[in-house]
Design a protein around this motif. Sequence first.
Motif, PDB file in Angstrom:
ATOM      1  N   GLN A  56      -6.927  99.189 -52.638  1.00 49.56           N
ATOM      2  CA  GLN A  56      -6.052  98.994 -51.489  1.00 49.56           C
ATOM      3  C   GLN A  56      -4.781  98.280 -51.914  1.00 49.56           C
ATOM      4  OE1 GLN A  56      -7.795  97.299 -47.996  1.00 49.56           O
ATOM      5  NE2 GLN A  56      -9.469  98.764 -47.902  1.00 49.56           N
ATOM      6  N   GLN A  57      -3.658  98.817 -51.447  1.00 49.50           N
ATOM      7  CA  GLN A  57      -2.375  98.179 -51.742  1.00 49.50           C
ATOM      8  C   GLN A  57      -2.026  97.096 -50.738  1.00 49.50           C
ATOM      9  OE1 GLN A  57      -1.476 102.199 -51.400  1.00 49.50           O
ATOM     10  NE2 GLN A  57      -0.005 102.237 -53.089  1.00 49.50           N
ATOM     11  N   PHE A  58      -2.320  97.360 -49.440  1.00 47.63           N
ATOM     12  CA  PHE A  58      -1.862  96.433 -48.408  1.00 47.63           C
ATOM     13  C   PHE A  58      -2.722  96.463 -47.146  1.00 47.63           C
ATOM     14  CE2 PHE A  58       0.665 100.332 -48.565  1.00 47.63           C
ATOM     15  CZ  PHE A  58       0.354 100.913 -47.343  1.00 47.63           C
ATOM     16  N   GLY A  59      -3.892  97.053 -47.180  1.00 47.95           N
ATOM     17  CA  GLY A  59      -4.737  97.080 -45.998  1.00 47.95           C
ATOM     18  C   GLY A  59      -4.442  98.265 -45.100  1.00 47.95           C
ATOM     19  N   VAL A  60      -5.167  98.338 -43.980  1.00 44.25           N
ATOM     20  CA  VAL A  60      -5.085  99.514 -43.103  1.00 44.25           C
ATOM     21  C   VAL A  60      -4.857  99.113 -41.649  1.00 44.25           C
ATOM     22  CG1 VAL A  60      -6.462 100.999 -44.596  1.00 44.25           C
ATOM     23  CG2 VAL A  60      -7.624  99.543 -42.922  1.00 44.25           C
ATOM     24  N   ASN A  61      -4.168  97.995 -41.421  1.00 39.96           N
ATOM     25  CA  ASN A  61      -3.965  97.548 -40.044  1.00 39.96           C
ATOM     26  C   ASN A  61      -2.859  98.311 -39.334  1.00 39.96           C
ATOM     27  OD1 ASN A  61      -5.969  95.632 -40.206  1.00 39.96           O
ATOM     28  ND2 ASN A  61      -4.599  93.984 -40.813  1.00 39.96           N
ATOM     29  N   GLY A  62      -1.904  98.868 -40.080  1.00 42.37           N
ATOM     30  CA  GLY A  62      -0.769  99.519 -39.445  1.00 42.37           C
ATOM     31  C   GLY A  62       0.212  98.509 -38.897  1.00 42.37           C
ATOM     32  N   ALA A  63       1.040  98.951 -37.954  1.00 43.44           N
ATOM     33  CA  ALA A  63       2.081  98.089 -37.386  1.00 43.44           C
ATOM     34  C   ALA A  63       1.465  96.983 -36.544  1.00 43.44           C
ATOM     35  CB  ALA A  63       3.051  98.910 -36.554  1.00 43.44           C
ATOM     36  N   ASN A  64       2.092  95.812 -36.614  1.00 42.04           N
ATOM     37  CA  ASN A  64       1.611  94.632 -35.908  1.00 42.04           C
ATOM     38  C   ASN A  64       2.828  93.866 -35.394  1.00 42.04           C
ATOM     39  OD1 ASN A  64       1.235  91.515 -36.208  1.00 42.04           O
ATOM     40  ND2 ASN A  64      -0.832  92.287 -35.875  1.00 42.04           N
ATOM     41  N   TYR A  65       2.795  93.464 -34.126  1.00 44.48           N
ATOM     42  CA  TYR A  65       3.924  92.743 -33.537  1.00 44.48           C
ATOM     43  C   TYR A  65       3.460  91.395 -33.002  1.00 44.48           C
ATOM     44  CZ  TYR A  65       6.591  96.996 -34.021  1.00 44.48           C
ATOM     45  OH  TYR A  65       7.240  98.080 -34.557  1.00 44.48           O
ATOM     46  N   TYR A  66       4.343  90.397 -33.082  1.00 49.59           N
ATOM     47  CA  TYR A  66       3.947  89.039 -32.723  1.00 49.59           C
ATOM     48  C   TYR A  66       5.081  88.291 -32.038  1.00 49.59           C
ATOM     49  CZ  TYR A  66       6.615  87.621 -36.889  1.00 49.59           C
ATOM     50  OH  TYR A  66       7.603  87.422 -37.823  1.00 49.59           O
ATOM     51  N   THR A  67       4.689  87.244 -31.315  1.00 48.89           N
ATOM     52  CA  THR A  67       5.635  86.260 -30.775  1.00 48.89           C
ATOM     53  C   THR A  67       5.167  84.887 -31.210  1.00 48.89           C
ATOM     54  OG1 THR A  67       4.419  86.070 -28.688  1.00 48.89           O
ATOM     55  CG2 THR A  67       6.226  87.658 -28.770  1.00 48.89           C
ATOM     56  N   LYS A  68       6.120  83.995 -31.413  1.00 49.24           N
ATOM     57  CA  LYS A  68       5.801  82.663 -31.923  1.00 49.24           C
ATOM     58  C   LYS A  68       6.726  81.638 -31.282  1.00 49.24           C
ATOM     59  CE  LYS A  68       5.939  79.990 -36.255  1.00 49.24           C
ATOM     60  NZ  LYS A  68       6.245  80.062 -37.700  1.00 49.24           N
ATOM     61  N   LEU A  69       6.165  80.490 -30.947  1.00 52.70           N
ATOM     62  CA  LEU A  69       6.949  79.372 -30.427  1.00 52.70           C
ATOM     63  C   LEU A  69       6.683  78.155 -31.295  1.00 52.70           C
ATOM     64  CD1 LEU A  69       8.801  78.182 -28.228  1.00 52.70           C
ATOM     65  CD2 LEU A  69       6.719  77.567 -26.964  1.00 52.70           C
ATOM     66  N   LEU A  70       7.749  77.571 -31.841  1.00 49.96           N
ATOM     67  CA  LEU A  70       7.664  76.360 -32.662  1.00 49.96           C
ATOM     68  C   LEU A  70       8.402  75.239 -31.955  1.00 49.96           C
ATOM     69  CD1 LEU A  70       7.160  74.716 -35.279  1.00 49.96           C
ATOM     70  CD2 LEU A  70       9.252  75.733 -36.202  1.00 49.96           C
ATOM     71  N   LEU A  71       7.708  74.123 -31.743  1.00 45.29           N
ATOM     72  CA  LEU A  71       8.313  72.926 -31.165  1.00 45.29           C
ATOM     73  C   LEU A  71       8.389  71.861 -32.234  1.00 45.29           C
ATOM     74  CD1 LEU A  71       6.437  72.759 -27.744  1.00 45.29           C
ATOM     75  CD2 LEU A  71       8.691  73.748 -28.211  1.00 45.29           C
ATOM     76  N   ARG A  72       9.571  71.336 -32.474  1.00 43.06           N
ATOM     77  CA  ARG A  72       9.786  70.278 -33.457  1.00 43.06           C
ATOM     78  C   ARG A  72      10.250  69.048 -32.706  1.00 43.06           C
ATOM     79  NH1 ARG A  72      11.995  72.639 -38.669  1.00 43.06           N
ATOM     80  NH2 ARG A  72       9.754  72.919 -38.958  1.00 43.06           N
ATOM     81  N   LEU A  73       9.351  68.068 -32.586  1.00 38.44           N
ATOM     82  CA  LEU A  73       9.571  66.930 -31.689  1.00 38.44           C
ATOM     83  C   LEU A  73       9.754  65.639 -32.458  1.00 38.44           C
ATOM     84  CD1 LEU A  73       6.703  67.876 -29.217  1.00 38.44           C
ATOM     85  CD2 LEU A  73       9.115  68.508 -29.043  1.00 38.44           C
TER      86      LEU A  73
ATOM     87  N   THR B 212      14.810  85.038 -34.478  1.00 35.53           N
ATOM     88  CA  THR B 212      14.501  83.690 -33.996  1.00 35.53           C
ATOM     89  C   THR B 212      15.699  83.132 -33.238  1.00 35.53           C
ATOM     90  OG1 THR B 212      13.012  83.266 -35.855  1.00 35.53           O
ATOM     91  CG2 THR B 212      13.826  81.355 -34.662  1.00 35.53           C
ATOM     92  N   TYR B 213      15.424  82.522 -32.093  1.00 37.20           N
ATOM     93  CA  TYR B 213      16.464  81.871 -31.299  1.00 37.20           C
ATOM     94  C   TYR B 213      16.061  80.411 -31.078  1.00 37.20           C
ATOM     95  CZ  TYR B 213      19.589  80.658 -27.478  1.00 37.20           C
ATOM     96  OH  TYR B 213      20.537  80.033 -26.698  1.00 37.20           O
ATOM     97  N   LYS B 214      17.020  79.491 -31.266  1.00 34.88           N
ATOM     98  CA  LYS B 214      16.770  78.063 -31.087  1.00 34.88           C
ATOM     99  C   LYS B 214      17.187  77.646 -29.689  1.00 34.88           C
ATOM    100  CE  LYS B 214      17.781  73.511 -33.073  1.00 34.88           C
ATOM    101  NZ  LYS B 214      18.562  72.771 -34.101  1.00 34.88           N
ATOM    102  N   PHE B 215      16.211  77.104 -28.938  1.00 37.22           N
ATOM    103  CA  PHE B 215      16.485  76.587 -27.606  1.00 37.22           C
ATOM    104  C   PHE B 215      16.716  75.084 -27.700  1.00 37.22           C
ATOM    105  CE2 PHE B 215      14.108  80.431 -26.798  1.00 37.22           C
ATOM    106  CZ  PHE B 215      14.751  80.986 -25.699  1.00 37.22           C
ATOM    107  N   GLY B 216      17.885  74.633 -27.303  1.00 40.98           N
ATOM    108  CA  GLY B 216      18.173  73.207 -27.350  1.00 40.98           C
ATOM    109  C   GLY B 216      18.021  72.666 -28.764  1.00 40.98           C
ATOM    110  N   LYS B 217      17.440  71.462 -28.869  1.00 45.27           N
ATOM    111  CA  LYS B 217      17.290  70.821 -30.175  1.00 45.27           C
ATOM    112  C   LYS B 217      15.930  71.022 -30.807  1.00 45.27           C
ATOM    113  CE  LYS B 217      20.531  66.965 -29.404  1.00 45.27           C
ATOM    114  NZ  LYS B 217      20.654  65.485 -29.412  1.00 45.27           N
ATOM    115  N   HIS B 218      14.935  71.378 -29.997  1.00 48.09           N
ATOM    116  CA  HIS B 218      13.571  71.240 -30.494  1.00 48.09           C
ATOM    117  C   HIS B 218      12.711  72.489 -30.450  1.00 48.09           C
ATOM    118  CE1 HIS B 218      14.467  66.995 -30.488  1.00 48.09           C
ATOM    119  NE2 HIS B 218      14.694  67.009 -29.189  1.00 48.09           N
TER     120      HIS B 218
END
Length: 907
Positions: free
Chosen positions: A890-907, A848-854
């Motif tokens: 089932q221990q944990f499902g069968v989806n395999g590897a999964n990759y994501y991106t996320k943007l959080l704005l705190r205003l 995670t990288y924080k851009f500016g304040k928000h």
Amino acid sequence: MVSTLLLNLKADKIFYFVFLFVYTSLTAQNRATVTGIVTDQFGALPGAKVTVEGNSISTTTDVDGKYTLNLDEGDYVINVSFVMYTTAFKAITLNVGDNKTLDFVLETGFSVDQPISLGSRTKPISLLKTTAPVDIISPSDLTNASQIELSHILHYLVPSFHSTNQTISDGTDHVDPATLRGLGPDQVLVLINGKRRHNSSLLNVNGTVGRGTVGTDFNAIPVASIERIEILRDGATSQYGSDAIAGVINIILKEQIQTIDVSGRVSKNTLNDGFTSNFTANFGFEIGNKGFVNITGEYRNREATNRAGNYNGTVYSNDPEEDAILIAQNNFYAQNDYKDQRVMEIGSAATQNLALSFNAELPVSEFASIYTHGGRNYREGKSKGFYRFPKQIDRVVLQMYPNGFSPEILTDIQDDAIVFGFKGIKNLWNLDFSHSIGINSLDYTVNNSNNASLGIASPRTFYSGGFLYRQNTSNLDVNRGFDWLKGVNIAFGAELRVENYQIIAGEEASYTDGGNTYIDQNGDEQPSIPGAQVFPGITPENQLSRFRTNSSGYLDIEVNPTEKLLLKAAGRYEAYNDFGGQFVWKLSSRYRIKDNLSIRAGLSTGFRAPSLHQLYFQNISTQFINGEILQVGTFNTESAITNEAFEVDMLKPELSKHFSAGFTGKINNNLSFSFDYYNILIEDRIVLSGRFADGYQDILEPFNVGAAQFFSNAIDSKTNGLDAAVHYKLETKKDKLNAVLGANFTHTAVVGPIKVPNSLIGQENVLFNREDVARVEYAQPNFKINALVAYEFDKYRFELGNTYFGEVKYIHPEDGNPNNWVVNNFSGQVESRDQTFASKILTDASFTYKFGKHAYFTIGGNNIFNVYPDKHNHSSNTENGNFVYSRRVQQFGVNGANYYTKLLLRL
């Protein structure tokens, strides 16, 4: 005359504004203002709670960590708290007209230092001072979680919690069963802000974890609305009511009013399916000077994943040579939407979820306030069933589907909840009265199917009916602390609960027998199977609406004979209108060896009445058993089949005994630890029976089913386990390291003989066979270890999580006798179909990288090394190649590897 009147009105207005100005000025002069900034070593802490000790005045910090308090002249102690940070206190003296600044820098703390509300009716105290273990899921844990659904977040953060997607299991594809300490979904109580949460309307009747139970739909609660979660890992029926045999999960909602949090996330599996998008917003408003309302919206969409194998069975004919020619002539595998030779969709079902929720409180005086919280969740799901092949002419209308069809189950799930109440202080007693309403409904629509008995007149889409569960709960809680000995607290209260369970019939075409026939391979005319294929509609005969009431009263006493010793006793009496009354109790204690080291122990009894679903559920479902599709009827205790043919006893409540012992502590300010042992005995555990078929054909034929099953108190069980947690932290002015290691080791065993009615003596292996026993004993991992490391510096955050899942076992119902073993085409040998699925480690990572304040940008991955459960090692368990992985355990499902991106704005 008119001008005189206007002058008088103007004079009145001038007088009014002069009076208002003078009054406001005088009032302002009698007030003082305190402002400040709350930070940690990386900067502002939005959402930190600032309170005035001994007063109801409080506020939260805004996005820049700033706060403002308006106070009268006097001496005050201001304290600032934030979950997983050490609370800070500062004293201040204010005079009329003062504008003073009071800044706070908080240091991260341990969960053992956090005040918790579960396990005690007194004011919140830390884990070092409680008599039972409690896990805390902090705001940071929720914000930085690599999963997006609440049940999955807990699955990867809490070692004793288990919940994963199921497949080819009707409604259970869309409502994940969730368990605690290896017990059932119906043996854990869920609270929201301390108030009982309603259950799902879905009864799990397929061969998954939690078969025959009803749980809470965790994924109906938007994660963005949650401040933190407390999990009490101890028997607590006497404190919180029926169902709390394994423990209690309390979800505490956000109260913040100063910031707006908006987030968006997209993810995809490395096999190019399961694309998921998730968008949330949370914000709050101030009501008056002290009240608040917090609102959350969430949208979640998940495409299906498919891990089916290539089908190797026949399609048009049972003659392999003839079938191969027909498959080639009709180009069969190009006729459906699946890849290669797949004919099924096996994995996580497609869902679309929309949720709105709120949490609000408004003080009405210095010592009283009204509160409310609730929301609505709507979820659409789409899953697939077993393929209906053209050779199955008893269930396929060939004029409509010459190449067969892949039926779909569409679910519509709506979950509504509202709680409203009043709390305050009267004559030094804390009073809390509330009323809760919870409603959960599930409707089934079958698509791309047919009712073979209607022939060419059959629709392709059917409304097959549904279920509804409604719960109304009224609570009164009273408590007060006394300065006797080193402190005494007395709490008592009452609860009245009214429940309603409904089964709703489908449209006529979904269940009717239209009388169509077909000619079998011997040239004989046979009746086609009635009802919509994959999920026959619920008939009007099975439609019902049942009510019941539960009333209870409790008494809870805590005594501190010395500064180090705490003794607790709790008792509760519950009375059902259909099961009579039951008294349960709990004794527990805690002794502080040192300020930072405590030992604890507890002994309690528990009680859980059969759910309305277990008492009255009745339906016909299509199940795939040993390569054959079978219509299975589940019959309730009111049914003539259950009462007359099988002479099954009426269900009884489950009774339990719970012993626990452990210790917790911390070393310096860098390391904390806790270890707890537990032993849980459950008598007369309610289970769904096996399928009775052979010898009962004449009884079953009028109901158009090939097998019957029902509920009974067939088993007793014993669960032993150990929970452990170690938390290490290291901070400097520039960086911070947090590491958590948690573990749960548990084993549940069915003890004693299988309990059968007199009419079924000798059929113990049918009532509850070796597969059913194994589902209780081995379908959940025998251990789980969670390790999480987070490192922060400047504007960067790195997080690495590892989850080590213990082994699970599948036990075939017939393979206890080697004479029943069959040829394994993988090895060419006659072998047992039993299989143990080995332990696995899954790794999650994020940056995670924080851009500016928000703005916060995150890129991460779940199961980054693409780990899957063991594949089936016996060809017969694959159902003609369809199931590469087990759908039973089932221990944990069968989806395999999964990759994501996320943007959080705190205003």
